[in-house]
Write a protein that holds these residues in place. Structure first.
Motif, PDB file in Angstrom:
ATOM      1  N   ARG A  18       1.008  -1.395  -0.170  1.00 50.84           N
ATOM      2  CA  ARG A  18      -0.468   0.313   0.491  1.00 50.84           C
ATOM      3  C   ARG A  18       0.655   1.842   0.107  1.00 50.84           C
ATOM      4  O   ARG A  18       0.763   2.668  -0.669  1.00 50.84           O
ATOM      5  CB  ARG A  18      -0.977   0.029   1.232  1.00 50.84           C
ATOM      6  CG  ARG A  18      -2.373  -1.341   1.067  1.00 50.84           C
ATOM      7  CD  ARG A  18      -3.218  -1.279   2.093  1.00 50.84           C
ATOM      8  NE  ARG A  18      -3.942  -2.110   1.997  1.00 50.84           N
ATOM      9  CZ  ARG A  18      -5.151  -2.958   3.058  1.00 50.84           C
ATOM     10  NH1 ARG A  18      -4.756  -1.740   3.622  1.00 50.84           N
ATOM     11  NH2 ARG A  18      -5.711  -3.388   2.430  1.00 50.84           N
ATOM     12  N   ASP A 211      -9.970  -1.310  -0.857  1.00 49.36           N
ATOM     13  CA  ASP A 211      -9.688  -2.198   0.958  1.00 49.36           C
ATOM     14  C   ASP A 211      -9.732  -1.051   2.182  1.00 49.36           C
ATOM     15  O   ASP A 211      -9.752  -1.790   3.083  1.00 49.36           O
ATOM     16  CB  ASP A 211      -7.738  -1.852  -0.175  1.00 49.36           C
ATOM     17  CG  ASP A 211      -7.585  -3.174  -0.319  1.00 49.36           C
ATOM     18  OD1 ASP A 211      -8.612  -4.049  -0.792  1.00 49.36           O
ATOM     19  OD2 ASP A 211      -6.955  -3.369  -1.431  1.00 49.36           O
ATOM     20  N   TRP A 212      -9.029  -0.061   1.803  1.00 51.54           N
ATOM     21  CA  TRP A 212      -9.709   1.003   3.304  1.00 51.54           C
ATOM     22  C   TRP A 212     -11.583   1.048   3.381  1.00 51.54           C
ATOM     23  O   TRP A 212     -11.030   0.578   4.502  1.00 51.54           O
ATOM     24  CB  TRP A 212      -9.682   2.624   2.894  1.00 51.54           C
ATOM     25  CG  TRP A 212      -9.337   3.177   3.903  1.00 51.54           C
ATOM     26  CD1 TRP A 212      -9.344   4.164   5.475  1.00 51.54           C
ATOM     27  CD2 TRP A 212     -10.765   4.167   3.488  1.00 51.54           C
ATOM     28  NE1 TRP A 212      -9.639   4.904   5.542  1.00 51.54           N
ATOM     29  CE2 TRP A 212     -11.151   4.908   5.368  1.00 51.54           C
ATOM     30  CE3 TRP A 212     -12.043   4.531   3.301  1.00 51.54           C
ATOM     31  CZ2 TRP A 212     -11.884   5.976   5.983  1.00 51.54           C
ATOM     32  CZ3 TRP A 212     -12.822   5.084   3.682  1.00 51.54           C
ATOM     33  CH2 TRP A 212     -13.067   5.882   4.827  1.00 51.54           C
ATOM     34  N   ASP A 215     -12.101  -2.694   4.618  1.00 54.99           N
ATOM     35  CA  ASP A 215     -10.826  -2.799   5.820  1.00 54.99           C
ATOM     36  C   ASP A 215     -11.993  -1.876   7.605  1.00 54.99           C
ATOM     37  O   ASP A 215     -12.475  -3.101   8.372  1.00 54.99           O
ATOM     38  CB  ASP A 215      -9.700  -2.698   6.374  1.00 54.99           C
ATOM     39  CG  ASP A 215      -9.199  -3.317   5.059  1.00 54.99           C
ATOM     40  OD1 ASP A 215      -9.874  -4.004   5.247  1.00 54.99           O
ATOM     41  OD2 ASP A 215      -7.792  -2.929   4.114  1.00 54.99           O
ATOM     42  N   SER A 216     -12.959  -0.636   6.975  1.00 57.64           N
ATOM     43  CA  SER A 216     -12.973   0.041   7.794  1.00 57.64           C
ATOM     44  C   SER A 216     -14.548  -0.690   8.334  1.00 57.64           C
ATOM     45  O   SER A 216     -14.658  -0.727   9.272  1.00 57.64           O
ATOM     46  CB  SER A 216     -13.253   1.427   7.071  1.00 57.64           C
ATOM     47  OG  SER A 216     -11.876   2.075   7.632  1.00 57.64           O
TER      48      SER A 216
END
Length: 255
Positions: A18, A211-212, A215-216
């Motif tokens: 990342r 992805d953020w 994941d959050s």
């Protein structure tokens, strides 16, 4: 006791990738901005373009048939079909993040080039807006999407060498389309460079955001909901044994 576990969705970009991806994204944005400022409202080639364009057109000028085929490959219809194929392939493999990446990043990159950057920068060739190259944007967005998808888990599993070759092949095709646009006189060389940066940058930005967000959402579910426990499968022999043991305990000791 045999427990069923829900498969964990893997990220598009592993955590170790990342930071490099963010640096590449920043580089793409810087290249695009610098070239845009340099060529705003121009209708001619600069010194670098004049040299590179002349060499490309001189070397490929006799291959008009092949150049026009490559022009068609990077056109809107072909890009739409290729994008849809990527989305369907990801859905078939249950790679939901990959399907979102392909379905969002490629159209977003093309839209940014065609509806924002070209009118804003206003660089022209033969009277047509040309900066950045829409063909280069679309093809490098597709190539970068393929590279990201190949870097993750695949079904069926592919050897690492084959994945590398497929990724390099996608990049080579994208570069060939960009060169063909210069050979046909539709773009300057720096238009291709900017389109490459936009395509790569948009895919990396989209992958990082997906992805953020995922994941959050997973972190919020873990923090706000009760712990998820797996239940024994009642159809399995283990399930029957566990159910029988639970019934005996509930009934108490025999008298």
């Amino acid at each position: 006791m045999e427990l069923r576990r829900r498969p964990v969705a893997r990220p598009l970009l592993p955590p170790a990738w990342r930071r490099p991806a963010s640096l590449v994204l920043a580089g793409c944005a810087a290249v695009t901005a610098a070239l845009a400022l340099a060529f705003t409202h121009q209708g001619r080639a600069d010194g670098l373009d004049a040299v590179v364009d002349a060499r490309i057109r001189g070397g490929l000028g006799r291959y008009h048939g092949a150049l026009h085929l490559l022009d068609g490959l990077g056109g809107l219809a072909s890009v739409t079909v290729l994008t849809a194929a990527l989305v369907l392939a990801c859905l078939a493999a249950r790679r939901w993040r990959g399907a979102v990446l392909a379905g969002v990043a490629v159209p977003a990159a093309v839209a940014l080039t065609e509806f924002a950057l070209k009118p804003l920068v206003g660089r022209t060739i033969r009277g047509y807006a040309c900066f950045p190259s829409g063909h280069a944007t679309a093809m490098f967005a597709l190539a970068t999407t393929c590279t990201v998808l190949l870097a993750g888990p695949s079904r069926p599993r592919l050897p690492g060498v084959l994945r590398l070759l497929l990724g390099l092949g996608a990049v080579l095709i994208a570069a060939t389309v960009g060169i063909a646009m210069v050979g046909l006189g539709y773009h300057y060389f720096t238009d291709i460079v900017a389109g490459t940066a936009v395509g790569i940058g948009m895919v990396l930005l989209t992958a990082l955001l997906i992805d953020w967000a995922a994941d959050s959402l997973r972190a919020r579910r873990r923090a706000g909901g009760p712990p998820v426990t797996s239940r024994p499968d009642p159809q399995s022999m283990t399930g029957h044994l566990v159910a029988g043991e639970a019934s005996r305990r509930a009934a108490g000791p025999a008298t």
